[in-house]
Design a protein around this motif. Structure first.
Motif, PDB file in Angstrom:
ATOM      1  N   ASN A  53       0.827  -1.198   0.000  1.00 27.06           N
ATOM      2  CA  ASN A  53       0.000   0.000   0.000  1.00 27.06           C
ATOM      3  C   ASN A  53       0.868   1.258   0.000  1.00 27.06           C
ATOM      4  O   ASN A  53       0.570   2.230  -0.698  1.00 27.06           O
ATOM      5  N   LEU A  54       1.945   1.247   0.775  1.00 26.63           N
ATOM      6  CA  LEU A  54       2.851   2.400   0.778  1.00 26.63           C
ATOM      7  C   LEU A  54       3.534   2.570  -0.571  1.00 26.63           C
ATOM      8  O   LEU A  54       3.782   3.696  -1.008  1.00 26.63           O
ATOM      9  N   ALA A  57       0.891   4.120  -3.116  1.00 26.86           N
ATOM     10  CA  ALA A  57       0.184   5.351  -2.747  1.00 26.86           C
ATOM     11  C   ALA A  57       0.751   6.531  -3.534  1.00 26.86           C
ATOM     12  O   ALA A  57       1.962   6.692  -3.654  1.00 26.86           O
ATOM     13  N   GLY A  60       0.949  11.952  -0.186  1.00 27.12           N
ATOM     14  CA  GLY A  60       1.607  11.836   1.110  1.00 27.12           C
ATOM     15  C   GLY A  60       0.595  11.630   2.218  1.00 27.12           C
ATOM     16  O   GLY A  60      -0.570  11.283   1.993  1.00 27.12           O
ATOM     17  N   LEU A  61       1.056  11.871   3.423  1.00 30.05           N
ATOM     18  CA  LEU A  61       0.224  11.696   4.605  1.00 30.05           C
ATOM     19  C   LEU A  61      -0.917  12.715   4.596  1.00 30.05           C
ATOM     20  O   LEU A  61      -0.706  13.892   4.346  1.00 30.05           O
ATOM     21  N   ASN A  65      -4.912   8.504   0.657  1.00 32.29           N
ATOM     22  CA  ASN A  65      -4.435   7.342  -0.091  1.00 32.29           C
ATOM     23  C   ASN A  65      -4.046   6.180   0.802  1.00 32.29           C
ATOM     24  O   ASN A  65      -3.530   5.184   0.316  1.00 32.29           O
ATOM     25  N   VAL A  67      -1.759   6.197   3.346  1.00 33.33           N
ATOM     26  CA  VAL A  67      -0.351   6.170   3.717  1.00 33.33           C
ATOM     27  C   VAL A  67      -0.202   5.904   5.212  1.00 33.33           C
ATOM     28  O   VAL A  67       0.640   5.092   5.626  1.00 33.33           O
TER      29      VAL A  67
END
Length: 98
Positions: A53-54, A57, A60-61, A65, A67
């Motif tokens: 997933n990371l 994505a 960013g945070l 998405n 993260v």
């Protein structure tokens, strides 16, 4: 959604692995071997899904998405896998040879 499910699976790994580690220290019953296998599988599954997933994505945070959920799943999954591995190593060491 994917990151949240991965984080929950990883959390199951930690929640099962911690009591299994406590049981392995007491040396009562089977030493928590079944719990160790569940913790190891759930932890690895959560960690792999969190890492994927990371990797996919886009933002960013805080962008929605997943993260934060992916990072949480990766961390909890690694903890669950380590707990499961510790219990399995301890159960192999304490088994009587015969």
């Amino acid at each position: 959604m994917w990151a949240s499910v991965a984080a929950l699976v990883a959390l199951v790994g930690v929640a099962v692995g911690a009591p299994a580690l406590a049981r392995s220290r007491r040396r009562v019953g089977n030493g928590g071997r079944k719990g160790a296998v569940v913790a190891l599988v759930a932890g690895l599954t959560g960690a792999v899904n969190g890492a994927v997933n990371l990797a996919v994505a886009d933002g960013g945070l805080g962008t929605g998405n997943g993260v934060a959920g992916g990072a949480l799943a990766l961390m909890l999954g690694l903890v669950g896998a380590v707990l499961g591995g510790l219990v399995l190593a301890r159960s192999r060491r304490t088994e009587p040879t015969g």
